[in-house]
Design a protein around this motif. Structure first.
Motif, PDB file in Angstrom:
ATOM      1  N   ILE A  72      19.936  42.196 -20.600  1.00 56.69           N
ATOM      2  CA  ILE A  72      19.580  41.622 -21.894  1.00 56.69           C
ATOM      3  C   ILE A  72      18.668  40.418 -21.645  1.00 56.69           C
ATOM      4  O   ILE A  72      18.954  39.596 -20.773  1.00 56.69           O
ATOM      5  N   PRO A  73      17.555  40.330 -22.349  1.00 52.87           N
ATOM      6  CA  PRO A  73      16.637  39.199 -22.114  1.00 52.87           C
ATOM      7  C   PRO A  73      17.227  37.892 -22.622  1.00 52.87           C
ATOM      8  O   PRO A  73      18.015  37.882 -23.573  1.00 52.87           O
ATOM      9  N   VAL A  74      16.839  36.814 -21.967  1.00 48.98           N
ATOM     10  CA  VAL A  74      17.235  35.480 -22.432  1.00 48.98           C
ATOM     11  C   VAL A  74      16.066  34.906 -23.227  1.00 48.98           C
ATOM     12  O   VAL A  74      15.010  34.605 -22.667  1.00 48.98           O
ATOM     13  N   GLU A  75      16.254  34.778 -24.536  1.00 47.11           N
ATOM     14  CA  GLU A  75      15.232  34.166 -25.387  1.00 47.11           C
ATOM     15  C   GLU A  75      15.348  32.649 -25.267  1.00 47.11           C
ATOM     16  O   GLU A  75      16.394  32.126 -24.899  1.00 47.11           O
ATOM     17  N   THR A  76      14.272  31.939 -25.581  1.00 48.71           N
ATOM     18  CA  THR A  76      14.336  30.477 -25.590  1.00 48.71           C
ATOM     19  C   THR A  76      13.922  29.940 -26.952  1.00 48.71           C
ATOM     20  O   THR A  76      13.116  30.555 -27.656  1.00 48.71           O
ATOM     21  N   ASP A  77      14.488  28.809 -27.303  1.00 45.74           N
ATOM     22  CA  ASP A  77      14.152  28.144 -28.565  1.00 45.74           C
ATOM     23  C   ASP A  77      14.221  26.637 -28.336  1.00 45.74           C
ATOM     24  O   ASP A  77      15.277  26.111 -27.964  1.00 45.74           O
ATOM     25  N   GLU A  78      13.111  25.952 -28.548  1.00 45.16           N
ATOM     26  CA  GLU A  78      13.042  24.510 -28.294  1.00 45.16           C
ATOM     27  C   GLU A  78      13.967  23.708 -29.209  1.00 45.16           C
ATOM     28  O   GLU A  78      14.324  22.573 -28.886  1.00 45.16           O
ATOM     29  N   ARG A  79      14.371  24.294 -30.322  1.00 46.61           N
ATOM     30  CA  ARG A  79      15.276  23.574 -31.235  1.00 46.61           C
ATOM     31  C   ARG A  79      16.668  23.403 -30.633  1.00 46.61           C
ATOM     32  O   ARG A  79      17.474  22.618 -31.139  1.00 46.61           O
ATOM     33  N   LEU A  80      16.946  24.125 -29.534  1.00 47.82           N
ATOM     34  CA  LEU A  80      18.237  23.999 -28.851  1.00 47.82           C
ATOM     35  C   LEU A  80      18.199  22.972 -27.723  1.00 47.82           C
ATOM     36  O   LEU A  80      19.178  22.795 -27.005  1.00 47.82           O
ATOM     37  N   MET A  81      17.075  22.273 -27.553  1.00 50.24           N
ATOM     38  CA  MET A  81      16.960  21.311 -26.462  1.00 50.24           C
ATOM     39  C   MET A  81      17.842  20.088 -26.689  1.00 50.24           C
ATOM     40  O   MET A  81      18.283  19.811 -27.807  1.00 50.24           O
ATOM     41  N   GLU A  82      18.082  19.357 -25.604  1.00 46.47           N
ATOM     42  CA  GLU A  82      18.894  18.145 -25.684  1.00 46.47           C
ATOM     43  C   GLU A  82      18.135  17.073 -26.472  1.00 46.47           C
ATOM     44  O   GLU A  82      16.903  17.144 -26.612  1.00 46.47           O
ATOM     45  N   ILE A  83      18.855  16.087 -26.959  1.00 45.08           N
ATOM     46  CA  ILE A  83      18.228  14.964 -27.650  1.00 45.08           C
ATOM     47  C   ILE A  83      17.202  14.312 -26.725  1.00 45.08           C
ATOM     48  O   ILE A  83      17.437  14.123 -25.540  1.00 45.08           O
ATOM     49  N   ASP A  84      16.028  14.024 -27.276  1.00 48.35           N
ATOM     50  CA  ASP A  84      14.992  13.314 -26.526  1.00 48.35           C
ATOM     51  C   ASP A  84      15.398  11.839 -26.476  1.00 48.35           C
ATOM     52  O   ASP A  84      15.461  11.167 -27.501  1.00 48.35           O
ATOM     53  N   LEU A  85      15.678  11.359 -25.282  1.00 47.17           N
ATOM     54  CA  LEU A  85      16.176   9.983 -25.121  1.00 47.17           C
ATOM     55  C   LEU A  85      15.077   8.980 -24.774  1.00 47.17           C
ATOM     56  O   LEU A  85      15.363   7.831 -24.429  1.00 47.17           O
ATOM     57  N   GLY A  86      13.840   9.425 -24.866  1.00 43.92           N
ATOM     58  CA  GLY A  86      12.726   8.495 -24.689  1.00 43.92           C
ATOM     59  C   GLY A  86      12.792   7.712 -23.389  1.00 43.92           C
ATOM     60  O   GLY A  86      12.915   8.286 -22.305  1.00 43.92           O
ATOM     61  N   ASP A  87      12.727   6.391 -23.508  1.00 42.85           N
ATOM     62  CA  ASP A  87      12.684   5.506 -22.333  1.00 42.85           C
ATOM     63  C   ASP A  87      13.969   5.522 -21.506  1.00 42.85           C
ATOM     64  O   ASP A  87      13.985   5.027 -20.381  1.00 42.85           O
ATOM     65  N   TRP A  88      15.043   6.059 -22.047  1.00 41.22           N
ATOM     66  CA  TRP A  88      16.312   6.095 -21.309  1.00 41.22           C
ATOM     67  C   TRP A  88      16.343   7.193 -20.248  1.00 41.22           C
ATOM     68  O   TRP A  88      17.140   7.134 -19.318  1.00 41.22           O
ATOM     69  N   GLN A  89      15.499   8.181 -20.404  1.00 46.44           N
ATOM     70  CA  GLN A  89      15.582   9.366 -19.565  1.00 46.44           C
ATOM     71  C   GLN A  89      15.321   9.034 -18.093  1.00 46.44           C
ATOM     72  O   GLN A  89      14.353   8.356 -17.761  1.00 46.44           O
TER      73      GLN A  89
END
Length: 202
Positions: A72-89
Motif C-alpha cells: 500500500i502506498p504511503v501518501e504524504t500531506d503537509e497539513r500533518l507536519m509538526e508545529i513550526d517552532l521557528g527560532d526554537w528549532q
C-alpha cells in the motif's frame, strides 16, 4: 463509517536529547525503530484503505516500519507536519527556556497566548489539521485509514474532535512515540475508541 488509526512517529535522537524538532528532523533511535515494528505487528491484520503521513523523515521512516510487507502506498500531506517552532528549532529545551522565558512559559502553560518567533501558533496547527480532517472525510467515506504524524498535530486532533479550546491542547493523554489513537467517524459523530495507547511496548 470511517476509522482512523493515528500514530505519532517513533522516538528520535532529538526527542531523547530534549531538542526541539518542529520542521527540522533527526533519525529514529533504536527504541523508536523497535517500537514502530512492534506497533506494526500489533495492527498487522487491519486492512487499511490508505496510509497518510507527514512528509517529515521521522514520520515516513515510522510509516515504512509499521507498514511492513503491505503493498500500500504511503501518501504524504503537509497539513500533518509538526508545529513550526521557528527560532526554537534545533535548540534544547533548557536553552529555549533561558532565551525565551515568556514564550516558553506560554507554550506549556498558556497555549492560547503563545506566539512563535518565526513559526506557528497552536491556532495555525489546529486550522490545518481541521482542513485535513474535512478533506479526508470527503475522500474516504468508510474503512480504515492509518495516519502517521506528530505530537502537536495529534493534540490538535483531540482538541478539534472534542470541541475544546486551545487552552486545553495539553490535556491528557500524553502522546508517546508510536502511541496509537483510534478515532471513529460516523457522519458528524466522532468517538475515540483508544487514546494514546502503548500496549504494544509493554
Amino acid at each position: 463509517m470511517l476509522t482512523l488509526y493515528i500514530i505519532r512517529h517513533g522516538e528520535t535522537e532529538w526527542n531523547k536529547a530534549k531538542r526541539m524538532q518542529g520542521r527540522l528532523d533527526s533519525d529514529l533511535t533504536e527504541k523508536g525503530r523497535r517500537d514502530a515494528k512492534l506497533l506494526g505487528e500489533r495492527i498487522k491484520d487491519i486492512e487499511f484503505k490508505r496510509m497518510i503521513s507527514s512528509p517529515s523523515k521521522r514520520t515516513l521512516h515510522t510509516a515504512q516500519l509499521v507498514r511492513g510487507t503491505r503493498q500500500i502506498p504511503v501518501e504524504t500531506d503537509e497539513r500533518l507536519m509538526e508545529i513550526d517552532l521557528g527560532d526554537w528549532q534545533g535548540r534544547v529545551e533548557s536553552e529555549i527556556r533561558d532565551l525565551y522565558p515568556a514564550a516558553f512559559d506560554a507554550y506549556w502553560n498558556r497555549p492560547e497566548s503563545y506566539e512563535s518567533a518565526g513559526g506557528e501558533s497552536f491556532y495555525d496547527v489546529a486550522n490545518r489539521v481541521a482542513s485535513f480532517l474535512e478533506d479526508l472525510q470527503k475522500t474516504s467515506l468508510e474503512g480504515s485509514v492509518l495516519i502517521i504524524t506528530h505530537a502537536v498535530a495529534v493534540k490538535a486532533l483531540y482538541m478539534l474532535c472534542r470541541n475544546a479550546a486551545v487552552e486545553r491542547i495539553w490535556d491528557p493523554p500524553f502522546i508517546h512515540g508510536t502511541s496509537l489513537t483510534i478515532l471513529q467517524i460516523d457522519q458528524d459523530k466522532k468517538e475515540f475508541l483508544l487514546e494514546g495507547c502503548m500496549a504494544h511496548c509493554e
